[in-house]
Design a protein around this motif. Structure first.
Motif, PDB file in Angstrom:
ATOM      1  N   LEU A 123       0.846  -1.203   0.000  1.00 29.47           N
ATOM      2  CA  LEU A 123       0.000   0.000   0.000  1.00 29.47           C
ATOM      3  C   LEU A 123       0.871   1.239   0.000  1.00 29.47           C
ATOM      4  CD1 LEU A 123      -2.986  -0.364   2.520  1.00 29.47           C
ATOM      5  CD2 LEU A 123      -3.081  -0.395   0.041  1.00 29.47           C
ATOM      6  N   SER A 124       0.389   2.304  -0.644  1.00 30.94           N
ATOM      7  CA  SER A 124       1.103   3.581  -0.594  1.00 30.94           C
ATOM      8  C   SER A 124       0.122   4.684  -0.237  1.00 30.94           C
ATOM      9  CB  SER A 124       1.773   3.889  -1.939  1.00 30.94           C
ATOM     10  OG  SER A 124       0.791   4.171  -2.913  1.00 30.94           O
ATOM     11  N   ILE A 125       0.670   5.786   0.251  1.00 30.02           N
ATOM     12  CA  ILE A 125      -0.169   6.917   0.646  1.00 30.02           C
ATOM     13  C   ILE A 125       0.604   8.213   0.374  1.00 30.02           C
ATOM     14  CG2 ILE A 125       0.612   7.039   3.057  1.00 30.02           C
ATOM     15  CD1 ILE A 125      -2.343   7.387   3.848  1.00 30.02           C
ATOM     16  N   TYR A 126      -0.104   9.252  -0.017  1.00 30.39           N
ATOM     17  CA  TYR A 126       0.552  10.548  -0.228  1.00 30.39           C
ATOM     18  C   TYR A 126       0.655  11.257   1.117  1.00 30.39           C
ATOM     19  CZ  TYR A 126       1.128  15.494  -1.269  1.00 30.39           C
ATOM     20  OH  TYR A 126       1.587  16.796  -1.274  1.00 30.39           O
ATOM     21  N   ILE A 127       1.857  11.734   1.459  1.00 30.14           N
ATOM     22  CA  ILE A 127       2.070  12.556   2.661  1.00 30.14           C
ATOM     23  C   ILE A 127       2.818  13.810   2.226  1.00 30.14           C
ATOM     24  CG2 ILE A 127       3.251  12.734   4.893  1.00 30.14           C
ATOM     25  CD1 ILE A 127       2.836   9.771   5.308  1.00 30.14           C
ATOM     26  N   GLY A 128       2.251  14.976   2.506  1.00 34.61           N
ATOM     27  CA  GLY A 128       2.882  16.226   2.109  1.00 34.61           C
ATOM     28  C   GLY A 128       2.578  17.331   3.100  1.00 34.61           C
ATOM     29  N   PRO A 129       3.123  18.523   2.885  1.00 30.25           N
ATOM     30  CA  PRO A 129       2.867  19.648   3.799  1.00 30.25           C
ATOM     31  C   PRO A 129       1.397  20.066   3.743  1.00 30.25           C
ATOM     32  CG  PRO A 129       4.042  20.389   1.843  1.00 30.25           C
ATOM     33  CD  PRO A 129       3.999  18.910   1.760  1.00 30.25           C
ATOM     34  N   ASN A 130       0.896  20.535   4.862  1.00 29.48           N
ATOM     35  CA  ASN A 130      -0.506  20.976   4.958  1.00 29.48           C
ATOM     36  C   ASN A 130      -0.717  22.215   4.069  1.00 29.48           C
ATOM     37  OD1 ASN A 130      -3.104  21.425   5.748  1.00 29.48           O
ATOM     38  ND2 ASN A 130      -2.609  22.075   7.830  1.00 29.48           N
ATOM     39  N   THR A 131      -1.740  22.166   3.217  1.00 28.13           N
ATOM     40  CA  THR A 131      -2.017  23.295   2.321  1.00 28.13           C
ATOM     41  C   THR A 131      -3.389  23.919   2.612  1.00 28.13           C
ATOM     42  OG1 THR A 131      -2.922  21.748   0.665  1.00 28.13           O
ATOM     43  CG2 THR A 131      -0.593  22.366   0.441  1.00 28.13           C
ATOM     44  N   SER A 132      -3.982  23.612   3.775  1.00 30.46           N
ATOM     45  CA  SER A 132      -5.309  24.154   4.075  1.00 30.46           C
ATOM     46  C   SER A 132      -5.193  25.602   4.568  1.00 30.46           C
ATOM     47  CB  SER A 132      -5.985  23.300   5.152  1.00 30.46           C
ATOM     48  OG  SER A 132      -5.691  23.795   6.449  1.00 30.46           O
ATOM     49  N   PRO A 133      -6.308  26.360   4.591  1.00 28.80           N
ATOM     50  CA  PRO A 133      -6.273  27.743   5.110  1.00 28.80           C
ATOM     51  C   PRO A 133      -5.845  27.831   6.579  1.00 28.80           C
ATOM     52  CG  PRO A 133      -8.267  27.359   3.846  1.00 28.80           C
ATOM     53  CD  PRO A 133      -7.616  26.030   3.997  1.00 28.80           C
ATOM     54  N   LEU A 134      -5.902  26.701   7.312  1.00 27.36           N
ATOM     55  CA  LEU A 134      -5.523  26.719   8.736  1.00 27.36           C
ATOM     56  C   LEU A 134      -4.091  26.232   8.951  1.00 27.36           C
ATOM     57  CD1 LEU A 134      -8.822  25.283  10.314  1.00 27.36           C
ATOM     58  CD2 LEU A 134      -8.102  27.671  10.184  1.00 27.36           C
ATOM     59  N   LYS A 135      -3.311  26.134   7.881  1.00 31.87           N
ATOM     60  CA  LYS A 135      -1.946  25.597   8.005  1.00 31.87           C
ATOM     61  C   LYS A 135      -1.101  26.467   8.935  1.00 31.87           C
ATOM     62  CE  LYS A 135      -0.380  28.001   3.852  1.00 31.87           C
ATOM     63  NZ  LYS A 135      -0.032  27.877   2.453  1.00 31.87           N
ATOM     64  N   GLY A 136      -0.199  25.777   9.658  1.00 30.37           N
ATOM     65  CA  GLY A 136       0.754  26.480  10.509  1.00 30.37           C
ATOM     66  C   GLY A 136       0.218  26.952  11.846  1.00 30.37           C
ATOM     67  N   LYS A 137      -1.059  26.680  12.150  1.00 28.54           N
ATOM     68  CA  LYS A 137      -1.640  27.204  13.391  1.00 28.54           C
ATOM     69  C   LYS A 137      -1.548  26.231  14.563  1.00 28.54           C
ATOM     70  CE  LYS A 137      -4.694  30.546  11.280  1.00 28.54           C
ATOM     71  NZ  LYS A 137      -6.030  31.137  11.228  1.00 28.54           N
ATOM     72  N   GLU A 138      -1.345  24.946  14.275  1.00 28.62           N
ATOM     73  CA  GLU A 138      -1.386  23.965  15.368  1.00 28.62           C
ATOM     74  C   GLU A 138      -0.144  23.082  15.451  1.00 28.62           C
ATOM     75  OE1 GLU A 138      -6.269  23.467  15.261  1.00 28.62           O
ATOM     76  OE2 GLU A 138      -5.005  21.755  14.781  1.00 28.62           O
ATOM     77  N   GLY A 139       0.723  23.137  14.436  1.00 32.12           N
ATOM     78  CA  GLY A 139       1.893  22.271  14.425  1.00 32.12           C
ATOM     79  C   GLY A 139       3.198  23.046  14.538  1.00 32.12           C
ATOM     80  N   GLU A 140       4.243  22.329  14.930  1.00 32.19           N
ATOM     81  CA  GLU A 140       5.567  22.941  15.069  1.00 32.19           C
ATOM     82  C   GLU A 140       6.375  22.782  13.780  1.00 32.19           C
ATOM     83  OE1 GLU A 140       9.532  22.442  17.914  1.00 32.19           O
ATOM     84  OE2 GLU A 140       7.695  21.347  18.408  1.00 32.19           O
ATOM     85  N   PHE A 141       6.213  21.624  13.096  1.00 37.14           N
ATOM     86  CA  PHE A 141       6.972  21.339  11.874  1.00 37.14           C
ATOM     87  C   PHE A 141       5.983  21.282  10.702  1.00 37.14           C
ATOM     88  CE2 PHE A 141       8.933  19.000  15.451  1.00 37.14           C
ATOM     89  CZ  PHE A 141      10.084  19.770  15.587  1.00 37.14           C
ATOM     90  N   THR A 142       6.094  22.215   9.794  1.00 31.51           N
ATOM     91  CA  THR A 142       5.059  22.351   8.761  1.00 31.51           C
ATOM     92  C   THR A 142       5.586  22.348   7.327  1.00 31.51           C
ATOM     93  OG1 THR A 142       5.212  24.755   8.901  1.00 31.51           O
ATOM     94  CG2 THR A 142       3.599  23.689  10.341  1.00 31.51           C
ATOM     95  N   THR A 143       6.881  22.491   7.126  1.00 27.72           N
ATOM     96  CA  THR A 143       7.402  22.657   5.767  1.00 27.72           C
ATOM     97  C   THR A 143       7.683  21.313   5.095  1.00 27.72           C
ATOM     98  OG1 THR A 143       9.737  22.703   6.417  1.00 27.72           O
ATOM     99  CG2 THR A 143       8.531  24.802   6.490  1.00 27.72           C
ATOM    100  N   SER A 144       7.784  21.369   3.768  1.00 23.79           N
ATOM    101  CA  SER A 144       8.086  20.171   2.991  1.00 23.79           C
ATOM    102  C   SER A 144       9.454  19.603   3.377  1.00 23.79           C
ATOM    103  CB  SER A 144       8.059  20.519   1.503  1.00 23.79           C
ATOM    104  OG  SER A 144       8.334  19.391   0.718  1.00 23.79           O
TER     105      SER A 144
END
Length: 612
Positions: free
Chosen positions: A319-340
């Motif tokens: 199985l594979s899954i896509y994992i990438g940086p958050n691109t939603s309008p709420l990005k960067g508000k709840e996490g410490e590590f957010t960049t690609s």
């Protein structure tokens, strides 16, 4: 420094929840590893150290420990029982010379029992069988012995493997015996490890120099990276200069490279900890520091002509899954590590120890391939708890080309349910085009199904059956192989309720929205345009405003005088969210929240793309 004849390297293997870790607890306690007043004497599942291991009640990573008994050093490897973590089993069995196969006296051999035993027998490891939990009211000891015998007949690679000792135990109480009349301790298990498990197989030619196969990695803030493995030849010493032998494959041909390194410190195992030693000999399992470039499968070697040991062979990801940086309008508000870049560094760090994973660049993010949904969701949950903010796509099957034909992975699936849920299970598996192989009644009155099912159709099945059987279903699966795609299974699901506005959800708006489906959010949480807030009653998606507030006027109506009564919302877990996704949807994962969303947030653009 022990003589190899005084060392035993044994792995404990079993299906999930058959009692491996509980047995290790009892072996640790009864070998006087701890003082009577140590906290570990009153603890259970001592070896399961991770938060997720305690919460899920399963072993996720293999652990090493060592006990001393009657002058023998016994290195014990506690392995996971779930097929999703079979990479852990495959790499750690290379350190063992024998296995304790633990089987539940009621359930008997299960799919993972077959999987882990096959791996052990393929490596020519000596098996010792322990039938555990014989105090269960529904225990069926004689039948289970026959089932184990049939399993060995099916899997044995030579005749000698059919001669295995059987012991009986209640690991929770720390009791075992040669018959069902148990002793008050585990001395028969200790004696069996010493007498039935062979001493380590090593290369006696010490003059050829050291050979140590790295089978595991660990790290701490004090000494950094530890390379853990079994010494197959020679001796390893504190401060020794070695070569790191790496094997890579080009066009199917092995290419070996060597790099110089120096062993800083050397540790042997005792109990749950490590003790520093100056020297260790062939046959022992040790941890060394100072080898920062070592990876799992590498050989640490010395001598005039250093040689690499065969690399650890692994089953391919399914199985594979896509994992990438958050691109939603709420990005960067709840996490410490957010960049690609931060997500990339974390994923590549995971590759060092989680060798069953594969990672490839995919646009802004990465395509992460693993053994199953649980394997991938544990990684995402771990990153989430470490402060990472990311987005994940729907799990997809990893196809393989065999003889010019596109093939998909299949699995053997075992399901056990109460008789009243047989219809619900049969209906769901019929929709997923699974082939029924056997159906039988167990001694407890439950019905046990065995199916062959494509890995694609397995995605989301556990949650469906959990709902259909009120949480009582028991299911497990193991890889079966590949076959040509017969017709791609497409998941069916109703449409979703999508927020049309950005703002804060209100009870007034949700009260109107709940008539259209099942809500996934409560009032007073941030929402944005394109965020999924519920499951629709209809097949089509519905855009609605969940931020609307009641207009304040002096007009009074009978209907609005009462307080709003909202149906409790459905709070989906991480696995449920991943199962829920369709191809045009993403899951936003932050340390505080899980939010489902459409890939295209703008409703007008989304409808235009759907038409195309």
């Amino acid at each position: 420094m022990e003589n190899k004849e005084q060392i035993r390297n044994v792995a404990i293997i079993a299906h999930v929840d058959h009692g491996k870790t509980t047995l290790v607890d009892a072996l640790l306690k009864q070998s006087n590893t701890f003082r009577d007043n140590q906290a570990e004497m009153s603890q259970t599942l001592i070896m399961d150290s991770g938060d997720q291991e305690h919460e899920r009640g399963i072993t996720i990573t293999a652990k090493q420990t060592a006990v001393y008994y009657n002058g023998y050093k016994i290195n014990i490897i506690d392995t996971p029982g779930h097929a999703d973590f079979s990479g852990e089993v495959e790499r750690t069995l290379n350190m063992a010379d024998g296995v304790l196969l633990v089987v539940d006296a009621q359930e008997g051999p299960m799919p993972q029992t077959k999987f882990v035993l096959k791996k052990a027998l393929d490596l020519k490891l000596k098996p010792v069988v322990i039938i555990n939990k014989i105090d269960k009211p529904a225990a069926r000891i004689e039948e289970v012995k026959d089932e184990i015998s049939d399993l060995f007949l099916e899997l044995a690679t030579d005749e000698s493997q059919l001669n295995y000792p059987i012991y009986f135990a209640v690991a929770r109480d720390g009791k075992a015996g040669k018959t069902t009349d148990l002793d008050n301790d585990l001395h028969v298990i200790f004696d069996s490890i010493i007498n039935d498990i062979p001493s380590p197989k090593i290369d006696e030619a010490e003059e050829k120099g050291l050979q140590l196969l790295v089978a595991s990695l660990a790290a701490d803030n004090y000494l950094g990276k530890y390379a853990i493995g079994k010494i197959f030849r020679g001796k390893v010493k504190h401060g020794q200069t070695v070569k790191i032998m790496k094997t890579t494959f080009e066009n199917g041909e092995p290419q070996i490279t060597a790099a110089n390194a120096k062993i800083d410190r050397l540790f042997a195992y005792r109990g749950l900890g490590k003790e520093e030693v100056q020297e260790a000999s062939a046959g022992d399992i040790v941890a060394v520091t100072g080898i920062a470039d070592a990876n799992i499968g590498d050989t640490l070697a010395s001598g005039d002509r250093p040689e690499a040991l065969p690399t650890i062979e692994l089953e391919p990801p399914t199985l594979s899954i896509y994992i990438g940086p958050n691109t939603s309008p709420l990005k960067g508000k709840e996490g410490e590590f957010t960049t690609s870049r931060q997500i990339s560094d974390r994923l590549h760090k995971e590759l060092e120890t989680n060798i069953a994973l594969k990672i490839a660049q995919d646009g802004l993010g990465y395509k992460v391939s693993g053994r199953g949904e649980l394997h991938l969701s544990v990684l995402i949950e771990t990153m989430r708890r470490e402060g990472y903010e990311l987005e994940a796509g729907r799990p997809e099957v990893v196809y393989k080309e065999i003889d010019g034909k596109k093939c998909e992975p299949f699995e053997d699936l075992t399901i056990e349910v109460a008789p009243e849920y047989v219809g619900a299970v049969s209906q769901e598996l019929g929709i997923r085009k699974a082939d029924l192989k056997t159906q039988e009644l167990t001694s407890t009155g439950a019905t046990r199904f065995t199916y062959e099912i494509s890995t694609a159709a397995l995605i989301g099945l556990r949650n469906q059956l959990m709902t259909a059987t009120k949480g009582t279903v028991l299911m497990s699966s193991i890889p079966k192989g590949y076959r040509e795609i017969e017709g791609k299974y497409k998941p069916e699901r109703n449409g979703v309720l999508i927020s049309f506005e950005t703002g804060t959800s209100t009870a007034y708006a949700l009260d109107m929205a709940q008539a259209r489906g099942i809500l996934f959010i409560p009032p007073q949480v941030p929402v944005y345009q394109g965020m999924i807030v519920g499951l629709s009653n209809k097949k089509d998606d519905i855009d609605l405003n969940v931020c609307r507030e009641k207009q304040l006027t002096n007009m009074r109506t009978h209907a609005s005088d009462g307080a709003i009564q909202l149906t409790p919302y459905t709070n989906l877990s991480l696995e449920q969210c991943l199962d829920f996704l369709l191809d045009d949807e993403l899951l936003e994962v932050t340390p505080k929240s899980l939010r489902l969303r459409k890939r295209q947030l703008d409703p007008i653009k989304r409808k235009r793309e759907a038409k195309n």
